[in-house]
Design a protein around this motif. Structure first.
Motif, PDB file in Angstrom:
ATOM      1  N   THR A 101      23.827  50.802  60.171  1.00  0.00           N
ATOM      2  CA  THR A 101      22.293  50.521  60.392  1.00  0.00           C
ATOM      3  C   THR A 101      22.108  48.944  59.471  1.00  0.00           C
ATOM      4  O   THR A 101      21.396  48.310  60.097  1.00  0.00           O
ATOM      5  N   TRP A 117      14.070  44.933  56.909  1.00  0.00           N
ATOM      6  CA  TRP A 117      14.582  46.298  56.144  1.00  0.00           C
ATOM      7  C   TRP A 117      13.389  46.929  55.522  1.00  0.00           C
ATOM      8  O   TRP A 117      13.469  48.335  55.768  1.00  0.00           O
ATOM      9  N   THR A 152      21.941  53.025  50.840  1.00  0.00           N
ATOM     10  CA  THR A 152      22.127  54.093  51.767  1.00  0.00           C
ATOM     11  C   THR A 152      22.684  55.440  51.404  1.00  0.00           C
ATOM     12  O   THR A 152      23.427  55.409  50.320  1.00  0.00           O
ATOM     13  N   GLN A 163      26.471  56.048  58.517  1.00  0.00           N
ATOM     14  CA  GLN A 163      25.561  55.591  59.582  1.00  0.00           C
ATOM     15  C   GLN A 163      24.445  54.730  58.957  1.00  0.00           C
ATOM     16  O   GLN A 163      24.111  53.563  59.909  1.00  0.00           O
ATOM     17  N   GLN A 164      23.856  54.885  57.948  1.00  0.00           N
ATOM     18  CA  GLN A 164      22.863  54.151  57.256  1.00  0.00           C
ATOM     19  C   GLN A 164      23.731  52.735  56.967  1.00  0.00           C
ATOM     20  O   GLN A 164      22.954  51.706  57.094  1.00  0.00           O
ATOM     21  N   THR A 165      24.946  52.738  56.662  1.00  0.00           N
ATOM     22  CA  THR A 165      25.563  51.618  56.144  1.00  0.00           C
ATOM     23  C   THR A 165      25.967  50.735  57.231  1.00  0.00           C
ATOM     24  O   THR A 165      25.724  49.556  57.548  1.00  0.00           O
TER      25      THR A 165
END
Length: 155
Positions: A13, A154, A5, A9-11
């Protein structure tokens, strides 16, 4: 399974993508150094479970219970057990219960952890950015099925 990531924010997600797949009794072990993103991941997971309370690291309380979502979330931090035992805490009641257990620093409670777990290792890419390297490893039939479902989501 491994992936990266590039932001907090991606973590979050990652947690958001795994949350809909979780069932009562699932156990996620979160490994990673201080500041790796374990609580950030848990924040995304909790939000998608429908938990409205703010997610905080349970460092000083050992266990924080969040019961207002689709499934109860039991967020544990076993770091304080480094020089003691988890035997007398009754953690098994959480693992066999109605909710999902997310355990930070699981190595300090290894003697009481269930055998069927999904281990999520989070590592910083560098000290200067928010990039993280994720490694997910399933142990046991339920966790293997969970990981297979997560891979489909994913990708």
């Amino acid at each position: 399974m491994e992936f990266q990531t590039t932001s907090a924010q991606q973590t979050e997600t990652v947690g958001e993508k795994i949350a809909p797949l979780l069932q009562a009794g699932d156990v996620l072990l979160l490994e990673g150094d201080l500041g790796a993103g374990k609580t950030t991941f848990t924040r995304g997971l909790a939000r998608t479970l429908g938990i409205s309370r703010a997610i905080k690291s349970p460092t000083f309380t050992i266990i924080r219970e969040y019961r207002d979502g689709r499934l109860p979330l039991f967020h544990m931090d076993l770091y304080r057990l480094e020089h003691s035992s988890a035997d007398d805490l009754g953690l098994e009641e959480y693992f066999d219960g109605q909710g999902v257990s997310v355990i930070e620093w699981p190595e300090f409670g290894a003697d009481v952890l269930p055998k069927d777990v999904l281990t999520i290792t989070i590592k910083r890419q560098s000290m200067s950015d928010e990039g993280r390297q994720f490694t997910l490893v399933a142990q046991g039939p339920r966790s293997e099925a969970l990981l297979a479902q997560f891979k489909e989501r994913w990708i």
